[in-house]
Design a protein around this motif. Sequence first.
Motif, PDB file in Angstrom:
ATOM      1  N   LEU A  15       0.851  -1.171   0.000  1.00 44.52           N
ATOM      2  CA  LEU A  15       0.000   0.000   0.000  1.00 44.52           C
ATOM      3  C   LEU A  15       0.895   1.232   0.000  1.00 44.52           C
ATOM      4  O   LEU A  15       2.060   1.155   0.327  1.00 44.52           O
ATOM      5  CB  LEU A  15      -0.872   0.021   1.268  1.00 44.52           C
ATOM      6  CG  LEU A  15      -1.797  -1.166   1.435  1.00 44.52           C
ATOM      7  CD1 LEU A  15      -2.523  -1.062   2.762  1.00 44.52           C
ATOM      8  CD2 LEU A  15      -2.806  -1.212   0.322  1.00 44.52           C
ATOM      9  N   ASP A  22       5.190  -5.282   3.925  1.00 50.86           N
ATOM     10  CA  ASP A  22       3.829  -5.289   4.458  1.00 50.86           C
ATOM     11  C   ASP A  22       3.551  -6.564   5.235  1.00 50.86           C
ATOM     12  O   ASP A  22       4.192  -7.584   5.031  1.00 50.86           O
ATOM     13  CB  ASP A  22       2.821  -5.147   3.325  1.00 50.86           C
ATOM     14  CG  ASP A  22       2.918  -3.817   2.608  1.00 50.86           C
ATOM     15  OD1 ASP A  22       3.568  -2.896   3.127  1.00 50.86           O
ATOM     16  OD2 ASP A  22       2.337  -3.709   1.514  1.00 50.86           O
ATOM     17  N   ASN A  52       1.968  -1.319   6.967  1.00 51.10           N
ATOM     18  CA  ASN A  52       0.847  -1.604   6.082  1.00 51.10           C
ATOM     19  C   ASN A  52       0.318  -3.009   6.339  1.00 51.10           C
ATOM     20  O   ASN A  52       1.081  -3.964   6.352  1.00 51.10           O
ATOM     21  CB  ASN A  52       1.285  -1.516   4.615  1.00 51.10           C
ATOM     22  CG  ASN A  52       2.007  -0.232   4.294  1.00 51.10           C
ATOM     23  OD1 ASN A  52       1.795   0.781   4.931  1.00 51.10           O
ATOM     24  ND2 ASN A  52       2.875  -0.291   3.300  1.00 51.10           N
ATOM     25  N   GLN A  54      -2.711  -5.855   5.090  1.00 51.79           N
ATOM     26  CA  GLN A  54      -3.781  -6.262   4.193  1.00 51.79           C
ATOM     27  C   GLN A  54      -4.542  -7.384   4.875  1.00 51.79           C
ATOM     28  O   GLN A  54      -3.982  -8.389   5.255  1.00 51.79           O
ATOM     29  CB  GLN A  54      -3.237  -6.753   2.861  1.00 51.79           C
ATOM     30  CG  GLN A  54      -2.562  -5.688   2.052  1.00 51.79           C
ATOM     31  CD  GLN A  54      -3.384  -5.242   0.854  1.00 51.79           C
ATOM     32  OE1 GLN A  54      -4.427  -5.796   0.571  1.00 51.79           O
ATOM     33  NE2 GLN A  54      -2.906  -4.245   0.186  1.00 51.79           N
ATOM     34  N   ARG A  88      -5.789  -2.395   4.354  1.00 46.62           N
ATOM     35  CA  ARG A  88      -6.582  -2.634   3.150  1.00 46.62           C
ATOM     36  C   ARG A  88      -7.229  -4.009   3.316  1.00 46.62           C
ATOM     37  O   ARG A  88      -6.547  -5.000   3.572  1.00 46.62           O
ATOM     38  CB  ARG A  88      -5.702  -2.630   1.893  1.00 46.62           C
ATOM     39  CG  ARG A  88      -6.501  -2.830   0.604  1.00 46.62           C
ATOM     40  CD  ARG A  88      -5.600  -3.073  -0.601  1.00 46.62           C
ATOM     41  NE  ARG A  88      -4.768  -1.926  -0.894  1.00 46.62           N
ATOM     42  CZ  ARG A  88      -5.132  -0.911  -1.679  1.00 46.62           C
ATOM     43  NH1 ARG A  88      -6.333  -0.896  -2.219  1.00 46.62           N
ATOM     44  NH2 ARG A  88      -4.299   0.079  -1.919  1.00 46.62           N
ATOM     45  N   THR A  89      -8.537  -4.080   3.180  1.00 44.96           N
ATOM     46  CA  THR A  89      -9.228  -5.365   3.248  1.00 44.96           C
ATOM     47  C   THR A  89      -9.400  -5.926   1.846  1.00 44.96           C
ATOM     48  O   THR A  89      -9.765  -5.204   0.912  1.00 44.96           O
ATOM     49  CB  THR A  89     -10.612  -5.217   3.915  1.00 44.96           C
ATOM     50  OG1 THR A  89     -11.339  -4.157   3.305  1.00 44.96           O
ATOM     51  CG2 THR A  89     -10.462  -4.953   5.403  1.00 44.96           C
ATOM     52  N   VAL A  90      -9.119  -7.219   1.703  1.00 44.16           N
ATOM     53  CA  VAL A  90      -9.285  -7.894   0.414  1.00 44.16           C
ATOM     54  C   VAL A  90     -10.133  -9.139   0.620  1.00 44.16           C
ATOM     55  O   VAL A  90     -10.098  -9.765   1.679  1.00 44.16           O
ATOM     56  CB  VAL A  90      -7.922  -8.257  -0.217  1.00 44.16           C
ATOM     57  CG1 VAL A  90      -7.144  -7.007  -0.565  1.00 44.16           C
ATOM     58  CG2 VAL A  90      -7.095  -9.132   0.696  1.00 44.16           C
ATOM     59  N   TYR A 129      -8.280 -11.666  -3.048  1.00 45.24           N
ATOM     60  CA  TYR A 129      -7.248 -12.656  -2.741  1.00 45.24           C
ATOM     61  C   TYR A 129      -7.717 -13.988  -3.325  1.00 45.24           C
ATOM     62  O   TYR A 129      -8.602 -14.638  -2.786  1.00 45.24           O
ATOM     63  CB  TYR A 129      -7.086 -12.738  -1.233  1.00 45.24           C
ATOM     64  CG  TYR A 129      -6.100 -13.757  -0.699  1.00 45.24           C
ATOM     65  CD1 TYR A 129      -4.792 -13.400  -0.411  1.00 45.24           C
ATOM     66  CD2 TYR A 129      -6.503 -15.061  -0.410  1.00 45.24           C
ATOM     67  CE1 TYR A 129      -3.899 -14.319   0.127  1.00 45.24           C
ATOM     68  CE2 TYR A 129      -5.619 -15.984   0.127  1.00 45.24           C
ATOM     69  CZ  TYR A 129      -4.321 -15.609   0.394  1.00 45.24           C
ATOM     70  OH  TYR A 129      -3.448 -16.524   0.932  1.00 45.24           O
ATOM     71  N   LYS A 160      -6.438  -4.285  -5.301  1.00 45.89           N
ATOM     72  CA  LYS A 160      -5.289  -5.163  -5.462  1.00 45.89           C
ATOM     73  C   LYS A 160      -5.722  -6.575  -5.818  1.00 45.89           C
ATOM     74  O   LYS A 160      -6.772  -7.045  -5.391  1.00 45.89           O
ATOM     75  CB  LYS A 160      -4.456  -5.202  -4.173  1.00 45.89           C
ATOM     76  CG  LYS A 160      -3.818  -3.879  -3.800  1.00 45.89           C
ATOM     77  CD  LYS A 160      -2.756  -3.468  -4.796  1.00 45.89           C
ATOM     78  CE  LYS A 160      -2.073  -2.182  -4.392  1.00 45.89           C
ATOM     79  NZ  LYS A 160      -1.041  -1.763  -5.349  1.00 45.89           N
TER      80      LYS A 160
END
Length: 258
Positions: A15, A22, A52, A54, A88-90, A129, A160
């Motif tokens: 990020l 990260d 960072n 995720q 950041r949520t994936v 993901y 992402k």
Amino acid sequence: MRFPTILTPLLLVALPFSSCIDVLLPLYLYPGESASAWSPIFSTIESHPGVNFQVVVNPNSGPGTSSFPTDANIIGGIAKLNGYPNVRTVGYVLTQHGTRDPALVKADVDVYAKWASYADANIAIDGIYFDEVSSETTSANYDHYAALAAHAREKIPGGKVVFNPGYRAPVQLFESADLMVEFEDSLANYQSQGILGQIPAGFEGKSAVQVYDTPEGTDVGALIGEMAQKGLGAVYFGEDCCYKVWNKGLLQKMADSA
């Protein structure tokens, strides 16, 4: 790697923040009442604002069958994660090594994309993901995953794309992903296999490792230092194989070193 869980957040990859590597954090754990089971995650994020994270969220080996999550604990947990500027949520999507119907894979992506329109909380997902990615070295396989990645980027602009084959991937797959999980296995196997020496040159920043079965007392800082020197994009160290035990001390050490 798939596990029979109710929810899967995970933290990882690049990020535009400030840390040099990260944290990729597979949170395969139901949040509990008011997301209390995620408290060690929240406190680690809060105490490391320059790192960072995720988080891969996964209500049911994917987004589930409804348009939005129906569990208030899941909604509250994701919304809290989205409230942190360094997270950041994936969304977790299963591909079954390329054998799952691509229409079903894309349908999961579409559900996650719709979460951005949820009115009562910020549960928007910032990427996908893809798990159990096939490392088969064929044009058909490369085209299959390129199409899935393109669909994810169309539905979640700016999001992402993470591929997890859990093993060293052919360089052609890197062209479609922002992050590639090049290793997902125990610490013993990570150390015995010389994984860092197998990361393809020029793709270090798009590579990640997920290491589990990390014994108490492991010098995680030294290991992450080696990864950062190599230029890896993201890392995870955990205590158990199924990402359901969260050792706050280990989380803190990992974040301290990222």
